[in-house]
Motif scaffolding. Structure first.
Motif, PDB file in Angstrom:
ATOM      1  N   VAL A 106       0.849  -1.188   0.000  1.00 26.05           N
ATOM      2  CA  VAL A 106       0.000   0.000   0.000  1.00 26.05           C
ATOM      3  C   VAL A 106       0.879   1.230   0.000  1.00 26.05           C
ATOM      4  O   VAL A 106       1.848   1.312   0.725  1.00 26.05           O
ATOM      5  CB  VAL A 106      -0.916   0.019   1.246  1.00 26.05           C
ATOM      6  CG1 VAL A 106      -1.744   1.287   1.284  1.00 26.05           C
ATOM      7  CG2 VAL A 106      -1.821  -1.205   1.252  1.00 26.05           C
ATOM      8  N   ARG A 135      -2.027   4.730  -5.582  1.00 24.40           N
ATOM      9  CA  ARG A 135      -2.765   3.562  -6.069  1.00 24.40           C
ATOM     10  C   ARG A 135      -4.237   3.668  -5.692  1.00 24.40           C
ATOM     11  O   ARG A 135      -5.088   3.112  -6.344  1.00 24.40           O
ATOM     12  CB  ARG A 135      -2.191   2.277  -5.474  1.00 24.40           C
ATOM     13  CG  ARG A 135      -0.773   1.980  -5.952  1.00 24.40           C
ATOM     14  CD  ARG A 135      -0.243   0.712  -5.326  1.00 24.40           C
ATOM     15  NE  ARG A 135      -1.057  -0.439  -5.718  1.00 24.40           N
ATOM     16  CZ  ARG A 135      -0.894  -1.661  -5.219  1.00 24.40           C
ATOM     17  NH1 ARG A 135       0.035  -1.872  -4.312  1.00 24.40           N
ATOM     18  NH2 ARG A 135      -1.654  -2.656  -5.626  1.00 24.40           N
ATOM     19  N   TYR A 136      -4.519   4.378  -4.592  1.00 27.64           N
ATOM     20  CA  TYR A 136      -5.899   4.503  -4.128  1.00 27.64           C
ATOM     21  C   TYR A 136      -6.404   5.892  -4.476  1.00 27.64           C
ATOM     22  O   TYR A 136      -5.917   6.882  -3.964  1.00 27.64           O
ATOM     23  CB  TYR A 136      -5.969   4.274  -2.617  1.00 27.64           C
ATOM     24  CG  TYR A 136      -7.334   4.511  -2.033  1.00 27.64           C
ATOM     25  CD1 TYR A 136      -8.404   3.704  -2.402  1.00 27.64           C
ATOM     26  CD2 TYR A 136      -7.551   5.538  -1.118  1.00 27.64           C
ATOM     27  CE1 TYR A 136      -9.660   3.902  -1.866  1.00 27.64           C
ATOM     28  CE2 TYR A 136      -8.808   5.744  -0.582  1.00 27.64           C
ATOM     29  CZ  TYR A 136      -9.856   4.925  -0.955  1.00 27.64           C
ATOM     30  OH  TYR A 136     -11.102   5.127  -0.430  1.00 27.64           O
ATOM     31  N   ALA A 152     -14.900  -0.407  -1.519  1.00 26.31           N
ATOM     32  CA  ALA A 152     -13.713  -0.466  -2.380  1.00 26.31           C
ATOM     33  C   ALA A 152     -12.438  -0.499  -1.546  1.00 26.31           C
ATOM     34  O   ALA A 152     -11.506  -1.263  -1.830  1.00 26.31           O
ATOM     35  CB  ALA A 152     -13.701   0.735  -3.323  1.00 26.31           C
ATOM     36  N   TYR A 153     -12.410   0.321  -0.497  1.00 27.11           N
ATOM     37  CA  TYR A 153     -11.232   0.337   0.381  1.00 27.11           C
ATOM     38  C   TYR A 153     -11.057  -1.013   1.081  1.00 27.11           C
ATOM     39  O   TYR A 153      -9.950  -1.567   1.137  1.00 27.11           O
ATOM     40  CB  TYR A 153     -11.357   1.448   1.428  1.00 27.11           C
ATOM     41  CG  TYR A 153     -10.464   1.213   2.605  1.00 27.11           C
ATOM     42  CD1 TYR A 153      -9.083   1.384   2.503  1.00 27.11           C
ATOM     43  CD2 TYR A 153     -10.982   0.750   3.810  1.00 27.11           C
ATOM     44  CE1 TYR A 153      -8.251   1.112   3.568  1.00 27.11           C
ATOM     45  CE2 TYR A 153     -10.160   0.477   4.879  1.00 27.11           C
ATOM     46  CZ  TYR A 153      -8.797   0.657   4.759  1.00 27.11           C
ATOM     47  OH  TYR A 153      -7.972   0.379   5.819  1.00 27.11           O
ATOM     48  N   ARG A 167     -12.190  -3.995   0.195  1.00 26.73           N
ATOM     49  CA  ARG A 167     -11.801  -5.064  -0.735  1.00 26.73           C
ATOM     50  C   ARG A 167     -10.344  -4.927  -1.160  1.00 26.73           C
ATOM     51  O   ARG A 167      -9.609  -5.916  -1.246  1.00 26.73           O
ATOM     52  CB  ARG A 167     -12.733  -5.053  -1.948  1.00 26.73           C
ATOM     53  CG  ARG A 167     -12.400  -6.069  -3.037  1.00 26.73           C
ATOM     54  CD  ARG A 167     -12.087  -7.444  -2.498  1.00 26.73           C
ATOM     55  NE  ARG A 167     -13.187  -8.034  -1.755  1.00 26.73           N
ATOM     56  CZ  ARG A 167     -13.040  -8.987  -0.848  1.00 26.73           C
ATOM     57  NH1 ARG A 167     -11.821  -9.425  -0.542  1.00 26.73           N
ATOM     58  NH2 ARG A 167     -14.080  -9.487  -0.217  1.00 26.73           N
ATOM     59  N   LYS A 168      -9.898  -3.701  -1.403  1.00 29.04           N
ATOM     60  CA  LYS A 168      -8.495  -3.492  -1.784  1.00 29.04           C
ATOM     61  C   LYS A 168      -7.553  -3.944  -0.670  1.00 29.04           C
ATOM     62  O   LYS A 168      -6.546  -4.610  -0.912  1.00 29.04           O
ATOM     63  CB  LYS A 168      -8.249  -2.019  -2.092  1.00 29.04           C
ATOM     64  CG  LYS A 168      -6.821  -1.742  -2.594  1.00 29.04           C
ATOM     65  CD  LYS A 168      -6.479  -0.278  -2.548  1.00 29.04           C
ATOM     66  CE  LYS A 168      -6.254   0.173  -1.109  1.00 29.04           C
ATOM     67  NZ  LYS A 168      -5.674   1.543  -1.034  1.00 29.04           N
ATOM     68  N   THR A 169      -7.918  -3.617   0.576  1.00 29.97           N
ATOM     69  CA  THR A 169      -7.066  -3.956   1.711  1.00 29.97           C
ATOM     70  C   THR A 169      -7.123  -5.448   2.017  1.00 29.97           C
ATOM     71  O   THR A 169      -6.099  -6.057   2.365  1.00 29.97           O
ATOM     72  CB  THR A 169      -7.501  -3.164   2.961  1.00 29.97           C
ATOM     73  OG1 THR A 169      -7.603  -1.778   2.625  1.00 29.97           O
ATOM     74  CG2 THR A 169      -6.495  -3.327   4.086  1.00 29.97           C
ATOM     75  N   GLY A 183      -7.712  -7.881  -0.059  1.00 24.38           N
ATOM     76  CA  GLY A 183      -7.213  -8.744  -1.124  1.00 24.38           C
ATOM     77  C   GLY A 183      -8.199  -9.864  -1.395  1.00 24.38           C
ATOM     78  O   GLY A 183      -9.379  -9.633  -1.599  1.00 24.38           O
ATOM     79  N   TYR A 202     -18.108  -6.476  -4.837  1.00 20.90           N
ATOM     80  CA  TYR A 202     -17.065  -6.334  -3.816  1.00 20.90           C
ATOM     81  C   TYR A 202     -17.011  -7.538  -2.880  1.00 20.90           C
ATOM     82  O   TYR A 202     -16.022  -7.734  -2.184  1.00 20.90           O
ATOM     83  CB  TYR A 202     -17.293  -5.055  -2.998  1.00 20.90           C
ATOM     84  CG  TYR A 202     -17.095  -3.794  -3.795  1.00 20.90           C
ATOM     85  CD1 TYR A 202     -15.823  -3.343  -4.123  1.00 20.90           C
ATOM     86  CD2 TYR A 202     -18.194  -3.055  -4.239  1.00 20.90           C
ATOM     87  CE1 TYR A 202     -15.642  -2.187  -4.861  1.00 20.90           C
ATOM     88  CE2 TYR A 202     -18.028  -1.888  -4.982  1.00 20.90           C
ATOM     89  CZ  TYR A 202     -16.747  -1.458  -5.292  1.00 20.90           C
ATOM     90  OH  TYR A 202     -16.566  -0.309  -6.027  1.00 20.90           O
TER      91      TYR A 202
END
Length: 416
Positions: free
Chosen positions: A117, A126-127, A140-141, A143-145, A147, A186
Motif C-alpha cells: 500500500v 494507487r488509491y 472499495a477500500y 476489498r483493496k485492503t 485482497g 465487492y
C-alpha cells in the motif's frame, strides 16, 4: 542466553476493557462460534445481539481471526454524533487516507512499501477517491485492503441508533444495496452488532420487513456465561495464572462472585481484577475481608448508579413486612430474564414464609410501581404481561447491596 519471565500482573490477566481478545481468559463458546462461522459462508448478512458486556465483540473478533476474515468496524456512536452513516464512512476513509499518506511519504523517502500500500511504480497514488458515494468507497477500500480474504464491515453499537429512524434507514439501504450487482461485486458481508433483539424489525420500520428479514440472519443470543464457563474464567485467572490462594470454602467464594456479577463476562473480569489486586496486597491470599474490599471497589466503579436506583425505590420507613423491599429482593434473586407477578410472588413466599403465610400479596401493584417514574427498576414487556429488570446491573446491585436478616431485607456490610 537466559530469559527471565516476570510474574504476570493482574492487569495482564484480567483485561475487561481491552479492544483485542485476551487469549489468556477467552472462554470458548463453541455453539456461538460455529453459528457465526457457518453464517460467514451463507448468503445472508449477520446479526449478533446480546446484553452489554456478554462478549459479543470478543466473539466476532476471535472467529474472524481464526477464519482469516478481514474486517472494518463502523462505530454507530459516530454515526449518531456526526448525524449520518455516510459521515461515519467518510470519517473512517479519511483516517485511512491519512495513514496511506504517511506510508506514501515513507515509501518516497526510504523505499518502504508496507503491504503493497502506498506508491505504485510511477510514484502516484494507487488509491484514488473517485466519485463513488461513501458506502461504495468504503467497500472499495475494504476489498483493496483485504485482497482475496473474506471481508466484513461491522456496524457495532446498534443500540445507540436504534431509535434514530434516519440512520436505521441508511443501514437498511446498505443491506439492500449489497444485492445490486455493482455493490455485490465487492463480495463483502455486513455484520450488525448490538444489544436489542429483533434488529431486522427495527430496520424495517420505514419499509417492508420481508425486504430486510430475508437478507439478515440473527445468530442465537450472546447470553451471560453459564455457571461452568464463569467459574472456569475466574478460577483460571485467579488460581491457575496468578497463583492466588482462596481460603475457606472455594465453592462459596465462586458462587458469590457469579451471583453478584450475574455471570456477565465484562463484570466478571472487572471484579476479578479488583480481587487480584487486593489479594496481592495480602500475601496473595483471598479471604472474606479481601473479597469484601474488592466487591466494594468494584461496585463503586461499575454499579454505583444502579445501587442508588435500588436504594431510592426501597421503603423509606421501616414497616412490619416491607413488601416493596421483598419484591425488589425477589426480582433480583430470579434467574430468568423475564417474569410475571406470579413468579415474583412465588419467590417472595419461598424467601419470606413467616410474613407471607396466609396473607394476600399485592405483588402486581408493587411491580407496576417499580416499572414507572424516573429510573424505573423494571421494564414492562409489551406482550405476555411480563416484566424484566431495566438492566442486568439492577440485578447486580440488588445482589450486592441487599441480603436477608431475621426474615427482613437488609443492607449488606459492603458500602457502595
Amino acid at each position: 542466553m537466559i530469559i527471565y519471565s516476570r510474574e504476570p500482573k493482574p492487569e495482564d490477566v484480567f483485561t475487561p476493557r481491552s479492544a483485542s481478545v485476551n487469549p489468556k481468559l477467552y472462554i470458548p463458546r463453541p455453539d456461538l462460534e460455529e453459528e457465526l462461522s457457518d453464517g460467514l459462508s451463507e448468503s445472508q448478512h449477520l446479526v449478533i445481539f446480546g446484553e452489554s458486556g456478554n462478549g459479543k465483540s470478543w466473539l466476532y473478533k476471535k472467529v474472524f481471526k481464526e477464519k482469516a476474515v478481514f474486517y472494518e468496524v463502523i462505530n454507530l456512536v459516530l454515526a449518531s454524533t456526526l448525524g449520518s452513516l455516510g459521515a461515519a464512512f467518510d470519517d473512517k476513509l479519511s483516517r485511512q487516507e491519512q495513514l496511506e499518506q504517511k506510508e506514501y511519504e515513507l515509501a518516497k523517502s526510504g523505499g518502504f512499501k508496507p503491504g503493497g500500500v502506498g506508491v505504485d511504480f510511477d510514484g502516484t497514488w494507487r488509491y484514488v477517491k473517485g466519485k463513488k458515494e461513501p458506502f461504495e468507497r468504503l467497500l472499495a477500500y475494504i476489498r483493496k485492503t483485504a485482497g482475496r480474504q473474506r471481508a466484513v464491515v461491522v456496524f457495532d453499537n446498534f443500540e445507540q441508533i436504534s431509535t434514530n429512524e434516519d440512520v436505521c434507514k441508511q443501514i437498511a439501504n446498505c443491506v439492500v444495496l449489497l444485492d445490486d450487482p455493482v455493490y455485490a461485486d465487492y463480495d463483502i458481508k455486513i455484520v450488525i452488532v448490538g444489544t436489542p433483539s429483533g434488529i431486522d424489525e427495527i430496520l424495517s420500520r420505514n419499509g417492508n420487513i420481508q425486504t430486510i428479514s430475508t437478507r439478515l440472519k440473527e445468530i442465537p443470543e450472546v447470553e451471560r456465561m453459564t455457571p461452568k464457563e464463569a467459574k472456569l474464567l475466574m478460577r483460571l485467572g485467579l488460581e491457575d495464572i496468578l497463583k492466588l490462594k482462596v481460603l475457606g470454602n472455594s465453592q462459596v467464594f465462586y458462587d458469590r462472585m457469579l451471583s453478584i456479577t450475574d455471570r456477565i463476562a465484562l463484570e466478571l473480569q472487572e471484579l476479578g481484577l479488583r480481587i487480584a489486586k487486593e489479594a496481592i496486597k495480602k500475601d496473595r491470599i483471598i479471604d472474606q475481608n479481601t473479597l469484601n474490599r474488592a466487591v466494594s471497589k468494584w461496585a463503586k466503579n461499575s454499579i454505583r448508579a444502579y445501587c442508588s436506583m435500588v436504594a431510592g425505590r426501597m421503603n423509606s420507613r421501616e414497616t412490619k413486612t416491607s413488601r416493596r423491599n421483598q419484591c425488589i429482593y425477589a426480582c433480583g434473586m430470579l434467574d430468568r430474564e423475564s417474569f410475571t407477578y406470579k413468579d415474583v410472588e412465588k419467590k417472595i413466599r419461598k424467601l419470606f414464609p413467616e410474613s407471607t403465610n396466609g396473607v394476600t400479596l399485592n405483588v402486581s401493584g408493587e411491580l407496576a410501581k417499580l416499572s414507572k417514574g424516573d429510573n424505573p427498576l423494571l421494564k414492562r414487556l409489551p406482550t405476555d404481561d411480563a416484566y424484566r429488570l431495566a438492566s442486568p446491573k439492577v440485578r447486580m446491585a440488588i445482589r450486592t447491596m441487599l441480603t436477608v436478616v431475621d426474615g427482613k431485607v437488609s443492607r449488606t456490610v459492603v458500602e457502595v
